[in-house]
Design a protein around this motif. Sequence first.
Motif, PDB file in Angstrom:
ATOM      1  N   GLY A 134       0.829  -1.205   0.000  1.00 35.71           N
ATOM      2  CA  GLY A 134       0.000   0.000   0.000  1.00 35.71           C
ATOM      3  C   GLY A 134       0.852   1.239   0.000  1.00 35.71           C
ATOM      4  O   GLY A 134       2.016   1.206   0.407  1.00 35.71           O
ATOM      5  N   ARG A 135       0.270   2.337  -0.485  1.00 33.01           N
ATOM      6  CA  ARG A 135       1.015   3.588  -0.516  1.00 33.01           C
ATOM      7  C   ARG A 135       0.077   4.757  -0.189  1.00 33.01           C
ATOM      8  O   ARG A 135      -1.010   4.868  -0.771  1.00 33.01           O
ATOM      9  N   ALA A 136       0.510   5.601   0.745  1.00 31.23           N
ATOM     10  CA  ALA A 136      -0.301   6.771   1.086  1.00 31.23           C
ATOM     11  C   ALA A 136      -0.064   7.861   0.048  1.00 31.23           C
ATOM     12  O   ALA A 136       1.071   8.087  -0.372  1.00 31.23           O
ATOM     13  N   VAL A 137      -1.143   8.513  -0.383  1.00 34.51           N
ATOM     14  CA  VAL A 137      -1.011   9.696  -1.227  1.00 34.51           C
ATOM     15  C   VAL A 137      -1.473  10.874  -0.369  1.00 34.51           C
ATOM     16  O   VAL A 137      -2.632  10.911   0.056  1.00 34.51           O
ATOM     17  N   ASN A 138      -0.546  11.784  -0.093  1.00 30.90           N
ATOM     18  CA  ASN A 138      -0.921  12.930   0.739  1.00 30.90           C
ATOM     19  C   ASN A 138      -1.867  13.838  -0.035  1.00 30.90           C
ATOM     20  O   ASN A 138      -1.623  14.150  -1.208  1.00 30.90           O
ATOM     21  N   VAL A 139      -2.926  14.259   0.626  1.00 26.24           N
ATOM     22  CA  VAL A 139      -3.857  15.209   0.005  1.00 26.24           C
ATOM     23  C   VAL A 139      -3.941  16.439   0.902  1.00 26.24           C
ATOM     24  O   VAL A 139      -3.740  16.343   2.112  1.00 26.24           O
TER      25      VAL A 139
END
Length: 369
Positions: A134-139
């Motif tokens: 999994g990979r977090a995408v900063n928003v």
Amino acid sequence: MERLLVEPFYVMKVLERAKEIERSGEKVIHFEIGEPDLPVPRKVKEEAKKAIETCELRYTESVGILPLREAIAEYYEREYRVKAKPEQVIVTPGSSPGLLALLKVIGETLGEISYTDPGYPCYKNMIKFLSLKGRAVNVYPENEFKVKPQKVETPVLIVNSPSNPTGTVYTKEELRALSEKAFLVSDEIYHGLTYSGKAPSVLEVTGNAAVVNGFSKFFLMTGWRLGWLVVPEELVSDLTAILQNIVISPPTVSQIAAIRCFDQEVLEELRSNVEIFRKRRDVLLKGLKEIGFKIPAEPQGAFYIYADASRFTDDSYSFAFEVLEKAKVAITPGKDFGYNGTEKFVRFSFCTELSNIEEGLERLRRFLG
Ligand SMILES: Cc1ncc(COP(=O)(O)O)c(C=O)c1O
């Protein structure tokens, strides 16, 4: 701290302490709970009572009873003008196990899964629990906490619109652009609860995506434990096998009763609740801003306000406990939603009566000056 296999919901610590305070005789205003407080439509309850009296309530098909799957499929046609076959609809005990099974199948077949930070914590926790990549995408608030297509670098992306915790709603064009970059797992559980136009379903822009939805939010039926998936047909047999193994079947009485949710009069009653939530949102937004919280993206859906508390703290976890102890107001610390700037944010839910919202604001005003 004790080492756990997945992160807990930090808000539960707030809730536990709030309950302790209440047991000692003091009133707490609850802005932390993400569970609608309005009554389940009478017709649904009547149907459940009838089912208990007249049926033996055995296990059902693992993917749910056909009449409910048909009712959900028809709802997509009526609500979104998209065709979904009943065979593509899988009913689950709440949307959560559906999401878990879906992430397993998608993650194993397509690969790495992106999710937003801040975002609903279960995505990252489930991915970890399932040993998937999994990979977090900063928003960020500047883009209303939305994922930009150029930031998507994995074959799968989870989108949540309207979103928990920010209330962000994606447009059809935005969903289309994202669907061109990745297979979308679209968590649409807050559909029906929007304040400026309907939230589009991902199925309006592509058939090659999976929808997660359920009866816990717009339909108010949290404890009935019922959700659904709408998936491409090629995913059905894997999902069926997983659900056979992990849940056997969704609750029978809930399934029978939930068919009534799609009756016109019930849908109208549920739709009229949106005005109640809108009023609460408007009062809470105005009050929080007056007190000094910044609301960089006003919620267009769901029942949360994600508020920047940096005027008061740079540690929103401690702040949540301080507010609870001193003002007897319970809020959710940003820490529950990830790591990206979350120490400055807290989430207010407006799943409580207007009179409580007003009292909560008054208490905050007194405490925060
Ligand atoms: C974004 C989101 N998805 C899924 C769920 C899970 O809901 P349930 O398992 O009750 O259907 C929640 C519950 O709060 C949620 O906020």
